[in-house]
Design an enzyme around this catalytic site. Structure first.
Site, PDB file in Angstrom:
ATOM      1  N   ASN A 284      -8.632 -70.410  63.666  1.00  0.00           N
ATOM      2  CA  ASN A 284      -7.236 -70.484  64.097  1.00  0.00           C
ATOM      3  C   ASN A 284      -6.416 -71.043  62.922  1.00  0.00           C
ATOM      4  O   ASN A 284      -6.955 -71.312  61.850  1.00  0.00           O
ATOM      5  CB  ASN A 284      -7.074 -71.295  65.399  1.00  0.00           C
ATOM      6  CG  ASN A 284      -7.432 -72.757  65.236  1.00  0.00           C
ATOM      7  OD1 ASN A 284      -7.434 -73.295  64.124  1.00  0.00           O
ATOM      8  ND2 ASN A 284      -7.722 -73.410  66.338  1.00  0.00           N
TER       9      ASN A 284
ATOM     10  N   GLY B  66      -2.459 -67.912  68.352  1.00  0.00           N
ATOM     11  CA  GLY B  66      -1.872 -68.225  69.660  1.00  0.00           C
ATOM     12  C   GLY B  66      -0.774 -67.240  70.024  1.00  0.00           C
ATOM     13  O   GLY B  66      -0.991 -66.029  70.026  1.00  0.00           O
TER      14      GLY B  66
ATOM     15  N   GLY C 141     -10.094 -69.190  72.507  1.00  0.00           N
ATOM     16  CA  GLY C 141     -10.641 -68.786  71.203  1.00  0.00           C
ATOM     17  C   GLY C 141     -12.095 -68.346  71.334  1.00  0.00           C
ATOM     18  O   GLY C 141     -12.529 -67.392  70.682  1.00  0.00           O
ATOM     19  N   ASP C 142     -12.834 -69.023  72.191  1.00  0.00           N
ATOM     20  CA  ASP C 142     -14.245 -68.647  72.399  1.00  0.00           C
ATOM     21  C   ASP C 142     -14.339 -67.280  73.073  1.00  0.00           C
ATOM     22  O   ASP C 142     -15.218 -66.479  72.756  1.00  0.00           O
ATOM     23  CB  ASP C 142     -14.944 -69.694  73.274  1.00  0.00           C
ATOM     24  CG  ASP C 142     -14.935 -71.063  72.627  1.00  0.00           C
ATOM     25  OD1 ASP C 142     -14.901 -71.131  71.388  1.00  0.00           O
ATOM     26  OD2 ASP C 142     -14.934 -72.064  73.369  1.00  0.00           O
TER      27      ASP C 142
ATOM     28  N   GLY D  49     -18.553 -75.849  75.888  1.00  0.00           N
ATOM     29  CA  GLY D  49     -19.301 -75.789  74.630  1.00  0.00           C
ATOM     30  C   GLY D  49     -18.976 -74.459  73.969  1.00  0.00           C
ATOM     31  O   GLY D  49     -19.078 -73.411  74.618  1.00  0.00           O
TER      32      GLY D  49
ATOM     33  N   ALA E 151     -21.876 -71.866  74.153  1.00  0.00           N
ATOM     34  CA  ALA E 151     -22.102 -71.359  75.517  1.00  0.00           C
ATOM     35  C   ALA E 151     -20.945 -70.465  75.954  1.00  0.00           C
ATOM     36  O   ALA E 151     -21.152 -69.388  76.527  1.00  0.00           O
ATOM     37  CB  ALA E 151     -22.273 -72.540  76.473  1.00  0.00           C
TER      38      ALA E 151
ATOM     39  N   ASP F  32      -4.424 -72.627  81.230  1.00  0.00           N
ATOM     40  CA  ASP F  32      -5.343 -73.486  80.484  1.00  0.00           C
ATOM     41  C   ASP F  32      -5.865 -72.680  79.295  1.00  0.00           C
ATOM     42  O   ASP F  32      -6.565 -71.689  79.490  1.00  0.00           O
ATOM     43  CB  ASP F  32      -6.495 -73.911  81.415  1.00  0.00           C
ATOM     44  CG  ASP F  32      -7.474 -74.845  80.739  1.00  0.00           C
ATOM     45  OD1 ASP F  32      -7.325 -75.123  79.529  1.00  0.00           O
ATOM     46  OD2 ASP F  32      -8.413 -75.304  81.430  1.00  0.00           O
TER      47      ASP F  32
HETATM   48  O1  RIB Z   1     -13.508 -74.232  72.596  1.00  0.00           O
HETATM   49  C1  RIB Z   1     -13.477 -74.951  73.810  1.00  0.00           C
HETATM   50  C2  RIB Z   1     -14.700 -75.803  73.926  1.00  0.00           C
HETATM   51  O2  RIB Z   1     -14.675 -76.758  72.893  1.00  0.00           O
HETATM   52  C3  RIB Z   1     -14.779 -76.595  75.200  1.00  0.00           C
HETATM   53  O3  RIB Z   1     -15.452 -75.898  76.218  1.00  0.00           O
HETATM   54  C4  RIB Z   1     -15.480 -77.877  74.770  1.00  0.00           C
HETATM   55  O4  RIB Z   1     -16.735 -78.046  75.318  1.00  0.00           O
HETATM   56  C5  RIB Z   1     -15.531 -77.815  73.254  1.00  0.00           C
HETATM   57  O5  RIB Z   1     -16.771 -77.479  72.812  1.00  0.00           O
END
Ligand code: RIB
Length: 300
Positions: free
Chosen positions: A183, A221, A250-251, A42, A45, A245
Protein backbone atom coordinates in the site's frame (compact mmCIF):
# COMPACT_ATOMS: atom_id res chain seq x y z
CA UNK A 1 -10.67 -26.81 -17.27
CA UNK A 2 -9.67 -25.51 -13.78
CA UNK A 3 -5.94 -24.90 -13.29
CA UNK A 4 -4.00 -27.75 -11.63
CA UNK A 5 -1.69 -25.17 -10.09
CA UNK A 6 -1.98 -24.20 -6.45
CA UNK A 7 -1.78 -21.11 -4.32
CA UNK A 8 0.61 -21.79 -1.44
CA UNK A 9 0.60 -19.25 1.38
CA UNK A 10 3.20 -19.03 4.15
CA UNK A 11 1.99 -16.58 6.74
CA UNK A 12 0.46 -15.48 9.99
CA UNK A 13 -2.62 -16.81 11.73
CA UNK A 14 -4.15 -14.44 14.30
CA UNK A 15 -7.28 -14.03 16.36
CA UNK A 16 -8.45 -10.43 15.91
CA UNK A 17 -9.85 -8.71 19.03
CA UNK A 18 -11.89 -5.94 17.48
CA UNK A 19 -13.43 -2.92 19.22
CA UNK A 20 -15.68 -0.58 17.24
CA UNK A 21 -15.41 3.12 18.15
CA UNK A 22 -16.87 6.37 16.85
CA UNK A 23 -13.34 7.59 16.13
CA UNK A 24 -9.79 6.41 16.84
CA UNK A 25 -8.54 7.73 20.23
CA UNK A 26 -5.66 10.19 20.58
CA UNK A 27 -2.60 9.15 22.68
CA UNK A 28 -3.55 9.21 26.37
CA UNK A 29 -7.29 9.45 25.65
CA UNK A 30 -9.92 6.98 26.91
CA UNK A 31 -13.00 6.54 24.73
CA UNK A 32 -16.18 4.52 25.24
CA UNK A 33 -16.35 1.74 22.66
CA UNK A 34 -19.48 0.66 20.82
CA UNK A 35 -18.91 -3.05 20.39
CA UNK A 36 -16.44 -5.90 20.67
CA UNK A 37 -16.00 -9.06 18.61
CA UNK A 38 -13.49 -11.83 17.95
CA UNK A 39 -12.79 -12.38 14.25
CA UNK A 40 -10.40 -14.76 12.51
CA UNK A 41 -7.44 -12.88 11.05
CA UNK A 42 -3.73 -12.82 10.31
CA UNK A 43 -2.52 -11.65 6.92
CA UNK A 44 -1.46 -15.14 5.84
CA UNK A 45 -4.70 -16.80 6.92
CA UNK A 46 -6.83 -14.02 5.39
CA UNK A 47 -5.04 -14.27 2.04
CA UNK A 48 -5.34 -18.06 2.01
CA UNK A 49 -9.08 -17.87 2.80
CA UNK A 50 -9.61 -15.29 0.05
CA UNK A 51 -7.81 -17.42 -2.56
CA UNK A 52 -9.65 -20.61 -1.52
CA UNK A 53 -13.11 -18.98 -1.52
CA UNK A 54 -12.38 -17.64 -4.99
CA UNK A 55 -11.75 -21.15 -6.29
CA UNK A 56 -7.98 -21.71 -6.04
CA UNK A 57 -6.66 -24.95 -4.52
CA UNK A 58 -4.94 -23.33 -1.54
CA UNK A 59 -2.59 -24.50 1.21
CA UNK A 60 -1.52 -22.39 4.21
CA UNK A 61 1.75 -23.03 6.05
CA UNK A 62 1.67 -21.38 9.45
CA UNK A 63 1.96 -21.80 13.17
CA UNK A 64 -0.57 -21.61 16.03
CA UNK A 65 -0.48 -22.22 19.77
CA UNK A 66 -2.03 -25.15 21.61
CA UNK A 67 -4.98 -23.06 22.80
CA UNK A 68 -8.61 -22.27 22.05
CA UNK A 69 -7.76 -19.54 19.52
CA UNK A 70 -5.52 -21.97 17.61
CA UNK A 71 -8.29 -24.60 17.47
CA UNK A 72 -10.92 -22.06 16.35
CA UNK A 73 -8.64 -20.66 13.65
CA UNK A 74 -7.77 -24.09 12.29
CA UNK A 75 -11.51 -24.86 12.06
CA UNK A 76 -12.17 -21.54 10.30
CA UNK A 77 -9.44 -22.27 7.73
CA UNK A 78 -10.68 -25.78 7.03
CA UNK A 79 -14.31 -24.56 6.77
CA UNK A 80 -13.14 -21.97 4.23
CA UNK A 81 -11.58 -24.69 2.04
CA UNK A 82 -7.93 -24.06 2.95
CA UNK A 83 -5.65 -27.09 3.27
CA UNK A 84 -3.57 -26.52 6.42
CA UNK A 85 0.03 -27.32 7.22
CA UNK A 86 -0.03 -25.76 10.70
CA UNK A 87 2.79 -26.33 13.17
CA UNK A 88 1.71 -26.18 16.85
CA UNK A 89 4.13 -24.11 18.95
CA UNK A 90 4.64 -23.78 22.69
CA UNK A 91 3.52 -20.14 22.49
CA UNK A 92 0.09 -18.49 22.44
CA UNK A 93 -1.64 -18.15 19.08
CA UNK A 94 -1.00 -14.75 17.46
CA UNK A 95 -3.44 -11.98 18.27
CA UNK A 96 -4.24 -8.55 16.86
CA UNK A 97 -5.80 -5.65 18.79
CA UNK A 98 -7.91 -3.73 16.31
CA UNK A 99 -9.92 -0.52 16.55
CA UNK A 100 -12.41 0.21 13.76
CA UNK A 101 -14.00 3.66 13.48
CA UNK A 102 -17.29 4.81 11.92
CA UNK A 103 -15.66 5.28 8.50
CA UNK A 104 -14.41 1.68 8.52
CA UNK A 105 -10.79 2.79 9.04
CA UNK A 106 -8.71 0.85 11.52
CA UNK A 107 -5.58 0.81 13.63
CA UNK A 108 -3.93 -2.52 14.43
CA UNK A 109 -1.34 -3.85 16.88
CA UNK A 110 -0.17 -7.41 16.22
CA UNK A 111 1.30 -9.71 18.89
CA UNK A 112 3.06 -12.44 16.87
CA UNK A 113 3.01 -15.26 19.47
CA UNK A 114 3.28 -18.61 17.67
CA UNK A 115 3.77 -16.93 14.28
CA UNK A 116 7.30 -16.03 15.39
CA UNK A 117 8.29 -19.70 15.47
CA UNK A 118 7.49 -20.52 11.84
CA UNK A 119 10.80 -21.76 10.43
CA UNK A 120 12.40 -23.17 7.28
CA UNK A 121 11.84 -26.87 8.24
CA UNK A 122 8.07 -26.21 8.52
CA UNK A 123 8.15 -24.46 5.15
CA UNK A 124 9.98 -27.43 3.58
CA UNK A 125 7.05 -29.76 4.28
CA UNK A 126 4.85 -28.38 1.52
CA UNK A 127 5.50 -29.53 -2.06
CA UNK A 128 6.05 -26.72 -4.61
CA UNK A 129 5.57 -27.20 -8.36
CA UNK A 130 6.18 -25.12 -11.47
CA UNK A 131 3.21 -22.83 -12.08
CA UNK A 132 2.19 -22.63 -8.40
CA UNK A 133 1.78 -19.16 -6.91
CA UNK A 134 3.62 -18.69 -3.60
CA UNK A 135 2.34 -15.88 -1.37
CA UNK A 136 3.88 -14.48 1.78
CA UNK A 137 3.91 -11.36 3.98
CA UNK A 138 5.96 -9.99 6.86
CA UNK A 139 4.14 -11.20 9.97
CA UNK A 140 6.32 -14.34 10.08
CA UNK A 141 10.14 -14.41 10.41
CA UNK A 142 12.00 -13.11 7.34
CA UNK A 143 14.22 -16.27 7.11
CA UNK A 144 11.05 -18.39 6.77
CA UNK A 145 9.79 -16.19 3.92
CA UNK A 146 13.22 -16.35 2.26
CA UNK A 147 13.27 -20.16 2.50
CA UNK A 148 9.76 -20.28 1.03
CA UNK A 149 10.60 -18.04 -1.93
CA UNK A 150 13.90 -19.84 -2.59
CA UNK A 151 11.86 -23.02 -2.99
CA UNK A 152 9.54 -21.13 -5.33
CA UNK A 153 12.48 -19.95 -7.45
CA UNK A 154 13.96 -23.46 -7.61
CA UNK A 155 10.60 -24.92 -8.73
CA UNK A 156 9.85 -22.14 -11.29
CA UNK A 157 6.78 -21.03 -9.34
CA UNK A 158 5.60 -17.39 -9.14
CA UNK A 159 6.60 -15.62 -5.90
CA UNK A 160 4.21 -12.92 -4.67
CA UNK A 161 5.37 -10.84 -1.69
CA UNK A 162 2.87 -8.68 0.17
CA UNK A 163 5.49 -6.48 1.88
CA UNK A 164 3.28 -5.76 4.89
CA UNK A 165 3.77 -4.64 7.56
CA UNK A 166 6.77 -2.58 6.39
CA UNK A 167 9.88 -3.77 8.24
CA UNK A 168 13.52 -3.04 7.41
CA UNK A 169 14.56 -6.71 7.45
CA UNK A 170 12.37 -7.32 4.40
CA UNK A 171 14.68 -5.51 1.99
CA UNK A 172 16.51 -8.78 1.28
CA UNK A 173 13.24 -10.47 0.26
CA UNK A 174 12.40 -8.08 -2.58
CA UNK A 175 14.87 -9.62 -5.06
CA UNK A 176 13.16 -13.01 -4.53
CA UNK A 177 9.69 -11.72 -5.47
CA UNK A 178 8.26 -11.77 -9.01
CA UNK A 179 5.33 -9.65 -7.84
CA UNK A 180 5.31 -7.26 -4.86
CA UNK A 181 2.05 -5.82 -3.50
CA UNK A 182 2.24 -2.82 -1.15
CA UNK A 183 0.00 0.00 0.00
CA UNK A 184 1.13 3.62 -0.11
CA UNK A 185 2.55 3.61 3.44
CA UNK A 186 4.61 0.49 2.78
CA UNK A 187 5.77 1.85 -0.59
CA UNK A 188 6.98 5.08 1.04
CA UNK A 189 8.94 3.00 3.54
CA UNK A 190 10.64 0.76 0.96
CA UNK A 191 11.12 3.36 -1.81
CA UNK A 192 12.09 6.12 0.65
CA UNK A 193 9.94 8.49 -1.42
CA UNK A 194 6.67 10.26 -0.59
CA UNK A 195 3.54 8.87 -2.26
CA UNK A 196 0.81 11.52 -2.61
CA UNK A 197 -1.07 10.38 -5.72
CA UNK A 198 -1.09 7.77 -8.49
CA UNK A 199 1.78 9.39 -10.38
CA UNK A 200 3.87 9.53 -7.18
CA UNK A 201 3.02 5.87 -6.55
CA UNK A 202 4.18 4.88 -10.04
CA UNK A 203 7.47 6.78 -9.62
CA UNK A 204 8.10 5.30 -6.18
CA UNK A 205 7.26 1.80 -7.45
CA UNK A 206 9.80 2.19 -10.27
CA UNK A 207 12.39 3.36 -7.70
CA UNK A 208 11.65 0.39 -5.43
CA UNK A 209 11.72 -2.23 -8.19
CA UNK A 210 14.73 -4.56 -7.91
CA UNK A 211 14.86 -5.97 -11.46
CA UNK A 212 13.22 -4.88 -14.72
CA UNK A 213 10.70 -7.75 -14.93
CA UNK A 214 9.54 -7.39 -11.33
CA UNK A 215 5.88 -6.35 -11.11
CA UNK A 216 4.98 -3.85 -8.38
CA UNK A 217 1.32 -3.39 -7.43
CA UNK A 218 0.37 -0.43 -5.21
CA UNK A 219 -3.04 -0.37 -3.53
CA UNK A 220 -4.14 3.19 -2.81
CA UNK A 221 -7.50 2.75 -1.05
CA UNK A 222 -9.99 5.26 -2.46
CA UNK A 223 -7.45 6.19 -5.19
CA UNK A 224 -7.54 2.66 -6.65
CA UNK A 225 -4.54 0.66 -7.81
CA UNK A 226 -1.36 1.39 -9.77
CA UNK A 227 0.86 -1.37 -11.14
CA UNK A 228 4.25 -1.25 -12.84
CA UNK A 229 4.92 -4.05 -15.30
CA UNK A 230 8.04 -3.50 -17.43
CA UNK A 231 7.48 -0.23 -19.32
CA UNK A 232 3.75 -0.25 -18.60
CA UNK A 233 1.94 1.68 -15.89
CA UNK A 234 -1.50 0.16 -15.27
CA UNK A 235 -4.07 2.23 -13.36
CA UNK A 236 -7.40 1.08 -12.03
CA UNK A 237 -9.91 3.29 -10.14
CA UNK A 238 -11.34 2.10 -6.83
CA UNK A 239 -14.93 0.89 -6.79
CA UNK A 240 -17.17 3.28 -4.87
CA UNK A 241 -18.81 1.46 -1.95
CA UNK A 242 -19.85 2.22 1.63
CA UNK A 243 -17.05 0.77 3.79
CA UNK A 244 -17.98 -0.81 7.12
CA UNK A 245 -14.56 -2.25 8.00
CA UNK A 246 -11.44 -2.04 5.83
CA UNK A 247 -9.58 -4.66 7.92
CA UNK A 248 -8.40 -7.45 5.62
CA UNK A 249 -9.26 -5.62 2.38
CA UNK A 250 -5.60 -5.64 1.33
CA UNK A 251 -5.43 -9.35 2.15
CA UNK A 252 -8.54 -9.98 0.08
CA UNK A 253 -6.89 -8.14 -2.84
CA UNK A 254 -3.69 -10.19 -2.52
CA UNK A 255 -5.51 -13.54 -2.19
CA UNK A 256 -7.76 -12.73 -5.16
CA UNK A 257 -4.84 -11.61 -7.33
CA UNK A 258 -2.93 -14.79 -6.46
CA UNK A 259 -5.96 -16.95 -7.28
CA UNK A 260 -6.44 -15.32 -10.69
CA UNK A 261 -2.72 -15.37 -11.63
CA UNK A 262 -2.69 -19.03 -10.63
CA UNK A 263 -5.64 -19.63 -12.96
CA UNK A 264 -3.72 -18.04 -15.84
CA UNK A 265 -5.23 -14.53 -15.95
CA UNK A 266 -3.23 -11.63 -17.35
CA UNK A 267 -2.16 -9.01 -14.78
CA UNK A 268 -4.91 -6.54 -15.79
CA UNK A 269 -7.61 -9.19 -15.43
CA UNK A 270 -6.24 -10.20 -12.05
CA UNK A 271 -6.18 -6.58 -10.84
CA UNK A 272 -9.79 -5.96 -11.91
CA UNK A 273 -10.96 -9.11 -10.20
CA UNK A 274 -9.01 -8.36 -7.01
CA UNK A 275 -10.43 -4.82 -6.96
CA UNK A 276 -13.98 -6.20 -7.15
CA UNK A 277 -13.32 -8.76 -4.41
CA UNK A 278 -11.80 -6.16 -2.05
CA UNK A 279 -14.78 -3.84 -2.59
CA UNK A 280 -17.08 -6.60 -1.30
CA UNK A 281 -14.77 -7.34 1.65
CA UNK A 282 -14.87 -3.76 3.01
CA UNK A 283 -18.66 -3.85 3.21
CA UNK A 284 -18.52 -6.55 5.91
CA UNK A 285 -17.12 -6.60 9.46
CA UNK A 286 -13.99 -8.60 10.29
CA UNK A 287 -11.14 -9.85 8.14
CA UNK A 288 -11.09 -13.62 7.57
CA UNK A 289 -14.86 -13.93 7.70
CA UNK A 290 -15.44 -11.09 5.21
CA UNK A 291 -13.82 -12.71 2.16
CA UNK A 292 -16.24 -13.12 -0.77
CA UNK A 293 -16.93 -16.24 -2.82
CA UNK A 294 -16.33 -16.37 -6.58
CA UNK A 295 -20.11 -16.29 -7.14
CA UNK A 296 -20.35 -13.00 -5.20
CA UNK A 297 -17.51 -11.47 -7.22
CA UNK A 298 -19.02 -12.65 -10.51
CA UNK A 299 -22.28 -10.76 -9.88
CA UNK A 300 -20.64 -7.61 -8.42
O1 RIB B 1 -4.39 -7.29 7.29
C1 RIB B 1 -5.30 -7.43 8.36
C2 RIB B 1 -4.74 -8.37 9.38
O2 RIB B 1 -3.57 -7.81 9.92
C3 RIB B 1 -5.64 -8.61 10.56
O3 RIB B 1 -6.50 -9.71 10.35
C4 RIB B 1 -4.67 -8.81 11.71
O4 RIB B 1 -4.67 -10.08 12.25
C5 RIB B 1 -3.31 -8.43 11.15
O5 RIB B 1 -2.56 -9.53 10.88
Amino acid sequence: MPSANKVLVAGSVNMDLVATVSRLPRPGETLPGEGFALHPGGKGANQAVAAAKLGAATTLVGCVGEDAFGKDLRAHLLDSGVACSLKVADLPTGTAMILVDEEGENSIVVIPGANASLDAPAIAEVPVRAGDVLVSQLEIPVPAVAAFFERGRAAKALNLLNAAPAIAGANDLWPLADVVVVNEVELEFFAKKPVRDRRGAANAAIAARRFPRQIIVVTLGREGVVAIDGERVIERPARVVQAVDTTGAGDCFVGALAARLCAGDRLEEGLDYANKAAAICVQRPGAGSSMPTSMEVDVA
